[in-house]
Design a protein around this motif. Structure first.
Motif, short mmCIF file in Angstrom:
data_model
loop_
_atom_site.label_atom_id
_atom_site.label_comp_id
_atom_site.label_asym_id
_atom_site.label_seq_id
_atom_site.Cartn_x
_atom_site.Cartn_y
_atom_site.Cartn_z
N SER A 33 4.88 5.98 -8.73
CA SER A 33 5.14 4.64 -8.21
C SER A 33 4.02 4.19 -7.28
O SER A 33 3.59 3.02 -7.33
CB SER A 33 6.48 4.62 -7.48
OG SER A 33 6.72 3.38 -6.90
N ASN A 34 3.53 5.09 -6.44
CA ASN A 34 2.42 4.74 -5.55
C ASN A 34 1.16 4.40 -6.34
O ASN A 34 0.45 3.44 -6.02
CB ASN A 34 2.13 5.89 -4.57
CG ASN A 34 3.17 5.99 -3.49
OD1 ASN A 34 3.85 5.02 -3.19
ND2 ASN A 34 3.28 7.17 -2.91
N ASN A 93 1.62 0.93 -7.87
CA ASN A 93 1.49 -0.15 -6.89
C ASN A 93 0.03 -0.38 -6.50
O ASN A 93 -0.42 -1.52 -6.37
CB ASN A 93 2.31 0.17 -5.63
CG ASN A 93 3.79 0.01 -5.88
OD1 ASN A 93 4.20 -0.73 -6.77
ND2 ASN A 93 4.61 0.69 -5.09
N GLN A 141 -1.73 -2.15 -9.36
CA GLN A 141 -1.33 -3.56 -9.44
C GLN A 141 -2.02 -4.38 -8.34
O GLN A 141 -2.50 -5.48 -8.61
CB GLN A 141 0.19 -3.67 -9.30
CG GLN A 141 0.71 -5.09 -9.42
CD GLN A 141 2.21 -5.15 -9.29
OE1 GLN A 141 2.85 -4.16 -9.00
NE2 GLN A 141 2.76 -6.33 -9.49
N ARG A 142 -2.09 -3.85 -7.14
CA ARG A 142 -2.77 -4.56 -6.05
C ARG A 142 -4.25 -4.76 -6.36
O ARG A 142 -4.80 -5.84 -6.13
CB ARG A 142 -2.60 -3.82 -4.73
CG ARG A 142 -1.30 -4.16 -4.04
CD ARG A 142 -1.25 -3.60 -2.63
NE ARG A 142 -0.38 -2.41 -2.70
CZ ARG A 142 -0.70 -1.21 -2.28
NH1 ARG A 142 -1.86 -0.99 -1.73
NH2 ARG A 142 0.14 -0.21 -2.39
#
Length: 71
Positions: free
Chosen positions: A46-47, A50, A53-54
């Motif tokens: 998940s990290n 994220n 995506q950023r």
């Protein structure tokens, strides 16, 4: 030492019973350990998602601004 009892269900069959529930406790510990490992791996993935995506959002924003300024 382990105390065992024998439960007879018929004249020729014996089943060994564990009074202390050690087998169940070991299965619970193994299952708990697997759940913890799965949660840690999920958090790690998940990290990574994220962060990716950023970074993509930042890149798209920079390119959009560059194209708008070029026009």
């Amino acid at each position: 030492m382990l105390e065992t009892q024998y439960l007879t269900t018929g004249p020729m069959f014996r089943r060994k019973l564990d009074n202390k529930g050690q087998g169940s406790a070991e299965l619970i510990l193994i299952t708990g350990g697997l759940i913890v490992i799965i949660l840690l791996v999920g958090s790690y993935i998940s990290n990574i998602t994220n962060k990716t995506q950023r970074n993509l959002n930042t890149l798209l924003k920079q390119e959009r601004d560059f194209l708008i300024n070029k026009i």
